[in-house]
Design a protein around this motif. Structure first.
Motif, PDB file in Angstrom:
ATOM      1  N   GLU A   1       1.477  -5.666  -4.596  1.00  0.00           N
ATOM      2  CA  GLU A   1       2.440  -5.433  -3.528  1.00  0.00           C
ATOM      3  C   GLU A   1       3.024  -6.723  -2.982  1.00  0.00           C
TER       4      GLU A   1
ATOM      5  N   HIS B   1       2.514   3.839  -4.445  1.00  0.00           N
ATOM      6  CA  HIS B   1       1.438   3.073  -3.792  1.00  0.00           C
ATOM      7  C   HIS B   1       1.948   1.679  -3.402  1.00  0.00           C
ATOM      8  N   GLU B   2       2.528   0.986  -4.360  1.00  0.00           N
ATOM      9  CA  GLU B   2       2.953  -0.396  -4.080  1.00  0.00           C
ATOM     10  C   GLU B   2       4.063  -0.442  -3.033  1.00  0.00           C
TER      11      GLU B   2
ATOM     12  N   HIS C   1       2.810  -0.154   0.483  1.00  0.00           N
ATOM     13  CA  HIS C   1       2.217  -1.415   0.955  1.00  0.00           C
ATOM     14  C   HIS C   1       3.193  -2.253   1.781  1.00  0.00           C
TER      15      HIS C   1
ATOM     16  N   GLU D   1      -6.018  -0.736   1.676  1.00  0.00           N
ATOM     17  CA  GLU D   1      -5.834  -0.054   0.390  1.00  0.00           C
ATOM     18  C   GLU D   1      -6.071   1.461   0.493  1.00  0.00           C
TER      19      GLU D   1
ATOM     20  N   TYR E   1     -10.438   2.324  -2.492  1.00  0.00           N
ATOM     21  CA  TYR E   1      -9.155   2.979  -2.816  1.00  0.00           C
ATOM     22  C   TYR E   1      -9.344   4.497  -2.814  1.00  0.00           C
TER      23      TYR E   1
HETATM   24 ZN   LIG Z   1      -2.826  -1.428  -3.221  1.00  0.00          ZN
END
Ligand SMILES: [Zn+2]
Length: 619
Positions: free
Chosen positions: A270, A299-300, A303, A333, A406
């Motif tokens: 990220e 997901h990224e 971030h 995370e 995670y």
């Molecule tokens: Zn991550």
């Protein structure tokens, strides 16, 4: 980490400014990276650094943001040479820290020439046709000056004909050379560049959205870049859904950087205004393209708000030599890993069914697939990240545990979402939490640090509850059972049956983990043997190789068949193993057939789980 408004670090700046330094903060450091030898896996860096005579200490970035550990690739720095006015200046490495270099700047010298090569490890970030450049790999920086106070004039020379994408503002471009606008070291390190022969950029800005979004892709062949119109639409949905979830953005524009190659490492990193993501070469051409894009890019992207903008104070460091404390990674995370799939489902990259299967796979993995939960609580997986997360290659993940903050974070934050809903009588949701916690005006990339108390305060303002007790219980639990409260509060249950899961990606088919207790590669190598499972009790563990099944040469299909035909019989499954050069016959007593996890509706409760993944942006 962003320069403008790091409130908690202001006092540190004044302390550090008092320290002696042979470097000057006022004048920009020039860095030129010659990437023309990318196909040979060698980059060359030339720095011109303003200095004053006397002792000078330089650092190679060590603690890398987003990697949560002291894993700057120092072993790949080679050919280091310092010169001033044409004279070579000797250097020594620090006895206690291999990332630190010392030298003496001679009298009369105002600028230092620094040259070194960076070896691109095979299979990591460079191929014959593309490169993903993270600037922390190719810079040195002077000690005693904050990263936000150091200005770099960065230039990149690419192989002829290669194109590039980045969130770095461009000063000018001539042929294969691009100069970027002067930028602080922390934003430079936060702004990778993707470059390649086969390159394509696609605008992902939703209609009416004032901030520009795009995906910049480089691949090993031109065909790999053919993102379908459906995936393009879904990616635009993802951008639109992020606006609904967070209510604001904290960047000037946003670039999804995506490398498509079978010769790079597959992960995502990220950044505030971009992300460095990598998927197998033909990902976009497969029916599972949406699943892959949703699993990684959502997901990224999340971030940018959670991890980059809101960042645990202990993970926010003023320069890369300072260690991070990682105990809040279940927030950094874990929450991201919950919100990413939720947005993937809201945007259509994932179907409802894929989302269900994903949750089932996590719940199973953290239940029967993770006996390590009985000795090692979730909080410890976060705290131990800098030292223990790289033990993956040796197997035994079920018993070691790895970066479970995670996956367990997914379940934890799903449960938080259902509790907010329940305790507020349905008036508040996880979206309200995100708008409260990650909201505020867009000043471009900035960091707003938080502590555990800040998290609890925001939650209590939305839905008063014993949040401290809740997190304490979840974070310190050594129960063998997965924390499935969120799935159950959401009106669903985890069940096991003999129907294989419908996921393709990293969550894909768990193989025989939940039957005989083995995760086996196509060639028979045991990636993991669940401690206490029938296969483990028969003497099998990680790194051994299965070469025979019931008297025949091993294939994955024969092993599946053997598990099915042993069901409800008294016949054991006989596996021929190779371990340390010896053959051994292992007798596995297992008679319950294939077992795979799924979610089924609990009709006694309303379906809040699916309510959470309905599109909000009306697309
Ligand atoms: Zn991550």
């Amino acid at each position: 980490m962003k320069p403008k408004q790091i409130r908690s670090l202001v006092f540190l700046a004044s302390i550090l400014a008092m320290a002696a330094s042979g470097a000057l903060a006022e004048e920009a450091i020039s860095v030129t990276v010659d990437a023309t030898k990318t196909p040979q896996k060698l980059l060359h860096t030339h720095l011109v650094m303003p200095v004053k005579p006397g002792p000078l200490t330089l650092y190679y970035p060590k603690w890398i943001p987003g990697e949560h550990g002291p894993d700057g690739p120092i072993a790949n720095l080679t050919g280091l040479k310092f010169e001033a006015d044409g004279r070579t200046i000797p250097w020594t490495r620090d006895l206690l820290d291999v990332f630190t270099f010392h030298l003496e700047v001679p009298q009369g010298v105002s600028h230092l020439d620094v040259d070194f090569d960076y070896i691109e490890p095979d299979g990591l970030s460079a191929t014959d046709k593309l490169l993903v450049l993270e600037w922390n790999e190719v810079v040195l920086y002077p000690a005693d000056i904050l990263a936000e106070k150091l200005t770099y004039d960065a230039k990149l020379v690419m192989p002829e004909g290669w194109k590039f994408g980045t969130s770095l503002p461009v000063e000018n471009q001539a042929g294969n050379q691009v100069s970027f606008k002067p930028i602080s070291l922390n934003l430079l390190v936060d702004s990778p560049v993707i470059t390649g022969e086969f390159y394509r950029s696609i605008d992902l800005t939703p209609p009416g959205e004032p901030i520009h979004h795009e995906i910049d892709m480089a691949a090993d062949s031109a065909d790999d870049l053919n993102m379908s119109p459906e995936n393009q639409k879904e990616m635009i949905n993802l951008v639109a859904e992020s606006a609904k979830l967070f209510g604001t953005r904290h960047y000037r524009d946003y670039h999804f950087l995506l490398a498509l190659s079978d010769h790079v490492a597959h992960f995502g990193l990220e950044h505030h205004e971009s992300n460095n993501s990598r998927l197998p070469e033909r990902t976009l051409l497969l029916p599972s393209s949406g699943e892959s894009l949703g699993g990684l890019l959502a997901h990224e992207f999340v971030h940018s708000w959670n991890g980059k903008f809101r960042r645990p104070a202990d993970l926010t460091v003023p320069y890369y030599e300072q260690p991070m404390k990682t105990d809040l990674l279940w927030g950094y995370e874990g929450l991201t890993d919950y919100l990413g799939p939720m947005l993937a489902a809201r945007s259509g990259l994932w179907t409802q069914e894929q989302y269900h299967e994903y949750l089932a796979s996590i719940a199973a993995m953290l239940g029967p697939g993770r006996p390590g939960r009985t000795w090692r609580p979730l909080l410890d997986t976060a705290i131990a990240e800098p030292g223990l997360s790289f033990a993956r290659d040796g197997g035994w993940m079920n018993w070691r545990r790895g970066t479970d903050y995670y996956d367990e974070g997914d379940l934890l934050w799903l449960e938080v979402a259902t509790i907010i809903h329940r305790e507020s009588g349905g008036r508040k949701s996880i979206d309200d939490f995100c708008q409260e916690f990650h909201g505020g005006p867009n000043h471009g990339p900035e960091v707003k640090t938080y502590t555990f108390d800040d998290l609890v305060k925001t939650l209590n303002a939305l839905a008063p509850f014993d949040w401290v007790g809740f997190f304490h219980t979840r974070l310190t639990s050594t129960s063998a059972e997965a924390p499935v409260g969120g799935i159950e509060n959401g009106g669903w249950k985890v069940v096991f049956d003999d129907k294989p899961p419908k996921l393709e990606g990293r969550r894909g088919n768990p193989g025989n983990v939940y039957s005989i207790g083995l995760r086996v590669g196509g060639d028979g190598t045991v990636a993991d043997a669940i401690v206490g499972s029938p296969a483990f009790e028969a003497g099998i563990s990680s790194q051994m190789k299965i070469v025979g099944v019931n008297g025949r040469v091993y294939t994955p299909e024969l092993l599946s068949d053997a598990i099915k035909s042993a069901k409800d019989t008294s016949q054991p499954i006989t596996l021929l193993i190779v371990a340390d050069g010896y053959f051994r016959t292992c007798t596995v007593n297992y008679h319950d057939g294939a077992r795979y996890p799924h979610l089924v509706r609990d009709e006694a409760r309303p379906d809040y789980l699916d309510e959470l993944i309905k599109p909000r942006a009306g697309s």
